[in-house]
Design an enzyme around this catalytic site. Structure first.
Site, PDB file in Angstrom:
ATOM      1  N   GLU A  67       0.800  -1.231   0.000  1.00  0.00           N
ATOM      2  CA  GLU A  67       0.000   0.000   0.000  1.00  0.00           C
ATOM      3  C   GLU A  67       0.837   1.288   0.000  1.00  0.00           C
ATOM      4  O   GLU A  67       0.535   2.219   0.732  1.00  0.00           O
ATOM      5  CB  GLU A  67      -0.924   0.026   1.229  1.00  0.00           C
TER       6      GLU A  67
HETATM    7  C1  TNX Z   1      -4.254  -3.970   4.696  1.00  0.00           C
HETATM    8  S1  TNX Z   1      -2.643  -6.164   4.093  1.00  0.00           S
HETATM    9  C2  TNX Z   1      -2.993  -3.698   5.172  1.00  0.00           C
HETATM   10  C3  TNX Z   1      -2.820  -3.237   6.545  1.00  0.00           C
HETATM   11  C4  TNX Z   1      -4.133  -3.086   7.258  1.00  0.00           C
HETATM   12  C5  TNX Z   1      -5.032  -4.228   6.888  1.00  0.00           C
HETATM   13  C6  TNX Z   1      -6.333  -4.213   7.631  1.00  0.00           C
HETATM   14  C7  TNX Z   1      -1.537  -5.197   4.101  1.00  0.00           C
HETATM   15  C8  TNX Z   1      -0.282  -5.719   3.631  1.00  0.00           C
HETATM   16  N1  TNX Z   1      -1.832  -3.972   4.510  1.00  0.00           N
HETATM   17  O1  TNX Z   1      -2.114  -2.029   6.571  1.00  0.00           O
HETATM   18  O2  TNX Z   1      -3.887  -3.081   8.624  1.00  0.00           O
HETATM   19  O3  TNX Z   1      -5.288  -4.179   5.519  1.00  0.00           O
HETATM   20  O4  TNX Z   1      -7.086  -5.344   7.333  1.00  0.00           O
END
Ligand code: TNX
Length: 536
Positions: A346
């Site tokens: 992300e």
């Molecule tokens: C996605 S999955 C994220 C996290 C969040 C999560 C909550 C991922 C690698 N990143 O930053 O905490 O979703 O479900």
């Protein structure tokens, strides 16, 4: 009189049904009622009863007595024996002495790294043989012996897990279990950044993970909301960047000694710690701690909300790589395990070019300090280095770049968010968790195959599975347990049991039998309506 006769009759039938019930309760657990499902089970007549004078006999040998290897395996067998004794003493009230004196009776733990018959067991496999005279647990590695002990615990009545003396009897069904894992990587992640969890809370979770033969603990040590590990060369990361958490509470961080203690404790339960520093996104806590890490030289405030994707390290600035080098050097030095996770998910505030440039520079730093890179699967959109491991957290299994990377040699850990994410709500009524990947009930969590989940991925590139637990909504151990149980044992089973054992209708009965154990241990689990819990 009629009433009196009636009372007599009904109390007689009550007592006879009570004794039928007692007999049923006392019947030992069938050898195959274990989670994860063992690779091979051969029941036999009879059973072994642990008694007040039962010894735990430990032995280690390489086949050449007296060599260093033999000493080491003897010590390892002794450690596992001590662990078993500590697990069984409170409820039995027996002394269960751990002894190196050999004998053909009692509970026998044998570590025989070179024994011919043990070779197929690998480092983590074990053989458990139960006769009327002895329980014999054989393994090549201490991990195998330890996993065998977890199986043995599940074969005893659930009350064995109580902290005070219970009545028993402590019988184990006769027969032989021969067990080896399907995958080498069986992991759970705990997000200690969004909400901080102290050393004792992490230890509690480690103990719970060990019950299901999980062998890796991934600690998500940094994110926008908190930096949780002391770094001597950049002290404000933990002191300031770790000072709060989601919701604005006090936060916290691990000193280096705290972290060493977690690593030591995990190793004592045969788990390897994989630390994660999430980069280049998810870095607000670091950016808030050191203004120079920001492209504009201005530190943002600490962040206590739950948005994602708004922060980025400054990719063009040289100081960014001084920071990364120092952090990775110190963390690698603290971490005996071979892996270091650099996040990479992300990074919505980092341009694609910057992301690729950043990963090109940072992956070799991990190698320089002797560790293997793990990254979230967005790493496959850059240039994963040789030997890198990508952690898949998508939901549809159609990501071509992941499959292409796998074909080119990148190994994969499977954590599909709509299956393995322990922070997803079970259903619309779940008071904790999130639902961006959908609701994940127990069956949904269990009913998939890591080998075939991502299209076009060679089976050989799948290293195993991980169940991540993100903590935006979780503040206590009870919260952790409510989200992890019963889903975590299902993911553990996907990692351990042979594919041929995969069967929801059978699994749900085995996991149901765990409920009374969790009650005995004080684990605050979710009573999924999909599981036929024996206690109502
Ligand atoms: C996605 S999955 C994220 C996290 C969040 C999560 C909550 C991922 C690698 N990143 O930053 O905490 O979703 O479900």
């Amino acid at each position: 009189m009629v009433a009196g006769a009636g009372t007599t009759a009904s109390s007689a039938s009550a007592s006879s049904s009570a004794s039928v019930k007692d007999a049923a309760v006392a019947a030992p657990t069938p050898l195959d009622r274990v989670v994860p499902a063992p690779a091979s089970v051969r029941p036999a007549a009879g059973s072994y009863a642990i008694r007040p004078d039962t010894p735990i006999r430990v032995s280690g040998s390489t086949g050449s007595e007296g060599s260093d290897g033999s000493d080491r395996s003897a010590r390892a067998a002794h450690r596992v024996g001590d662990y078993l004794a500590r697990a069984l003493r409170p409820a039995t009230g027996y002394s269960l002495p751990v002894t190196t004196r050999s004998g053909d009776d009692g509970i026998r733990l044998r570590l025989t790294p070179k024994a011919a018959g043990a070779r197929t067991l690998g480092e983590e496999g074990y053989r458990l043989q139960v006769t009327g005279r002895a329980i014999t647990l054989t393994a090549r590695g201490s991990a195998g012996l330890f996993h065998g002990v977890q199986t043995l615990r599940q074969l005893l009545p659930a009350s064995i897990e109580r902290a005070t003396r219970q009545s028993g009897p402590w019988r184990v069904s006769g027969g032989t279990i021969t067990d080896v894992p399907r995958y080498a990587w069986r992991s759970a992640m705990l997000d200690v950044s969004r909400h901080f969890f102290g050393v004792d809370q992490v230890k509690r979770y480690i103990d719970q993970l060990a019950l299901y033969k999980i062998n890796t603990l991934h600690l998500h040590l940094s994110d926008d909301q908190g930096w949780r590990i002391a770094v001597d060369s950049w002290p404000k990361l933990a002191e300031f960047g770790g000072s709060t958490q989601v919701g604005g509470g006090p936060g916290g961080y691990y000193t280096k000694d705290d972290y060493r203690e977690i690593v030591r404790y995990a190793a004592s339960r045969e788990l390897t710690v994989v630390p994660e520093i999430d980069m280049p996104g998810h870095t607000n806590a670091a950016l808030a701690s050191y203004a120079e890490l920001n492209c504009d030289g201005v530190a943002p405030p600490l962040y206590t909300g739950t948005e994602v994707g708004f922060s980025s390290l400054c990719v063009p600035k040289e100081v960014t790589y001084d920071f990364v080098d120092d952090v990775i050097r110190e963390l690698a030095a603290l971490t005996p395990g071979p892996y270091l996770h650099i996040g990479g998910d992300e990074a919505h505030s980092t341009s694609h070019e910057d992301y690729v440039a950043f990963m090109d520079r940072v992956q070799p730093v991990v190698a320089k300090y002797g560790k293997t890179v793990v990254g979230w699967h967005q790493l496959t959109g850059a240039h994963p280095v040789e030997g890198a491991i990508a952690q898949y957290w998508g939901t549809d299994g159609n990501e071509k770049e992941v499959a292409d990377a796998a074909k080119a040699g990148t190994r994969l850990i499977l954590s599909p968010a709509n299956r393995a994410y322990l922070d997803m709500k079970y259903d619309a009524n779940t008071p904790l968790g999130q639902s961006w990947a959908g609701y994940v009930e127990a069956k949904q969590s269990y009913d998939w195959d890591p080998a075939t989940y991502i299209k076009g991925v060679p089976e050989s590139s799948v290293l195993g599975v991980e169940a991540p637990l993100w903590s935006e909504t979780l503040e206590t151990s009870a919260h952790i347990e409510y989200m992890a149980f019963p889903r975590l044992p299902g993911i553990a089973e996907l990692g351990w049991a042979p594919a041929s054992a995969h069967n929801w209708d059978e699994y749900k009965v085995r996991v149901a039998a765990q409920g009374p154990r969790w009650d005995a241990m004080g684990i605050a689990y979710y009573r999924s309506p999909q599981i036929p819990w024996p206690n109502g």
